[in-house]
Design an enzyme around this catalytic site. Structure first.
Site, PDB file in Angstrom:
ATOM      1  N   ARG A  70       2.644  -4.840  10.851  1.00 29.73           N
ATOM      2  CA  ARG A  70       2.733  -4.543   9.426  1.00 29.73           C
ATOM      3  C   ARG A  70       2.857  -3.038   9.259  1.00 29.73           C
ATOM      4  NH1 ARG A  70      -1.687  -3.091   6.783  1.00 29.73           N
ATOM      5  NH2 ARG A  70      -3.123  -4.330   8.026  1.00 29.73           N
ATOM      6  N   HIS A 119      -2.019  -3.110   3.926  1.00 32.30           N
ATOM      7  CA  HIS A 119      -2.256  -4.536   3.696  1.00 32.30           C
ATOM      8  C   HIS A 119      -1.734  -4.948   2.318  1.00 32.30           C
ATOM      9  CE1 HIS A 119      -4.252  -8.417   3.883  1.00 32.30           C
ATOM     10  NE2 HIS A 119      -4.844  -8.155   2.742  1.00 32.30           N
ATOM     11  N   TYR A 141      -7.968   3.015   9.379  1.00 33.51           N
ATOM     12  CA  TYR A 141      -8.271   2.190  10.550  1.00 33.51           C
ATOM     13  C   TYR A 141      -7.170   2.161  11.607  1.00 33.51           C
ATOM     14  CZ  TYR A 141      -5.684  -1.195   7.644  1.00 33.51           C
ATOM     15  OH  TYR A 141      -4.749  -1.818   6.844  1.00 33.51           O
TER      16      TYR A 141
END
Length: 389
Positions: free
Chosen positions: A284, A288, A297
């Site tokens: 990805r 998100h 992260y």
């Protein structure tokens, strides 16, 4: 599955593939990859296939169609991200970087087959034939899913994690009981494999030998939780053997390999070989959703490394190398992609006045006394408010 059915499956596998049922269930030693990061076709000996795992390259027309959907999907992803920033969409889970998985998922299915997508699979839903505005309805904050699942044989996208897998096996079970020639593709992410519904769906599908393909898009993160914090299995595909089904790993940014692997999976499921699990390794590229900060992260170097594996560039390079993509083709495809983006912009920029009575109108086919009472109360309050103006 009875012991007799298990023996029959073992005999069929040995006869069809020339390998034991145990070897049939285990994924190939390496992930299936047919084109490299530059779009060059890899030698057959290096593609990750093993005896009993035959993956023919799709035909030219199918590959060209896949590339067109790939370009449209990328343009839609970027357009929708812009619409979110403009306040025209409430939220959008982008699949930028995962478009090859999306396109292959839609193209592998027949007219009578079902797809059960996740909230991130809008490009797959569009490629299955659903009107783009109907697909995006749910993301603008409307009260309904936007399209009729039975018309397109596509389950409604929803945010609850993994529930669609249970719906998928339910449809497959019903189709089998009716004697219908139906294959069901159940899509999920790596995070979904940590949910109880994943276990229940796979176990049910295997026990009843259902024609379901569980298509896991492993993009390495369940929002911010890396896969290493979810499982220490050699791969997610290896989980399949624990349920008595075959598993396979494929490069999720290689559209050629994806189309080949999923086409084969649909054929096997339709022939009565039971469920299969396909794990696609992808990434990805964006956050998100618009509410997420991916920099918290994951490192920039990790993202840059995956940029070199971009599925659109790889497929473009492959088709050009095979003489299957001309400048005129590219111009036509780009124009169609822009038409789709323009259609979405115009649709999302139009103002709609919601009808408050829809809160009660579509809950039950026959409204309950309580809903009738509440509807009347709201109508009375709105009438008073209008009279007071």
């Amino acid at each position: 599955m009875t012991q007799s059915e298990q023996r029959h499956l073992s005999d069929e596998v040995s006869s069809k593939f020339g390998i034991s049922v145990e070897d049939y269930m285990l994924p190939a030693r390496d992930q299936i990859q047919m084109i490299d990061d530059n779009g060059a076709l890899r030698p057959a000996a290096e593609q990750g296939t093993e005896p009993g795992h035959a993956y023919p390259i799709p035909g030219a027309e199918e590959l060209q169609r896949g590339y067109e959907q790939l370009v449209i999907g990328r343009r839609v992803n970027d357009q929708n991200s812009a619409l979110v920033r403009q306040g025209r969409m409430a939220v959008y889970p982008s699949s930028h970087g995962q478009e090859a998985c999306q396109v292959a998922a839609a193209l592998c299915l027949g007219e009578g087959d079902w797809m059960f997508p996740t909230y991130r699979d809008s490009v797959a839903v569009m490629a299955k034939g659903v009107d783009p505005m109907e697909v995006m309805t749910i993301f603008r904050g409307d009260w309904h899913g936007g399209y009729d699942p039975t018309q397109y044989k596509v389950g409604i996208q929803s945010t609850p994690l993994t529930t669609q897998l249970l719906h998928a096996v339910g449809v497959a079970h019903a189709a089998k009981l009716r004697g219908e020639d139906t294959v069901v593709l159940a899509m999920c992410g790596d995070g979904a494999t940590s949910e109880g519904d994943f276990h229940e769906a796979l176990n049910f599908a295997a026990v009843f030998n259902l024609p379901v393909i569980f298509f896991v898009q492993n993009n390495k993160y369940a929002i911010s939780v890396p896969l290493s914090s979810q499982t220490v299995a050699p791969s997610l595909a290896h989980k399949a053997v624990g349920y008595g089904m075959a598993g396979e790993r494929v490069d999720g940014n290689d559209l050629v390999a994806l189309m080949s692997v999923l086409d084969r999976a649909v054929k096997l499921a339709r022939e009565g070989n039971g469920p299969l699990l396909i794990e696609a390794h992808t990434y990805r590229m964006q956050a998100h959703t618009n509410a997420d900060d991916a920099t918290r992260y994951r490192e920039d170097d990790e993202v840059k490394a995956w940029m070199a594996k971009d599925p659109v560039n790889r497929m473009r390079g492959f088709l050009k190398g095979q003489g299957l993509l001309t400048e005129a083709d590219e111009e036509r495809i780009a124009a169609r992609a822009e038409e789709t983006a323009s259609y979405l912009r115009d649709g999302m920029n139009s103002e709609e006045t919601p009808d408050p009575q829809d809160l009660f109108r579509w809950v039950y086919a026959t409204p309950t006394p309580q809903l009738i009472e509440q509807s009347a109360m709201l109508a009375d309050e709105l009438s008073r408010e209008e009279d007071g103006k």
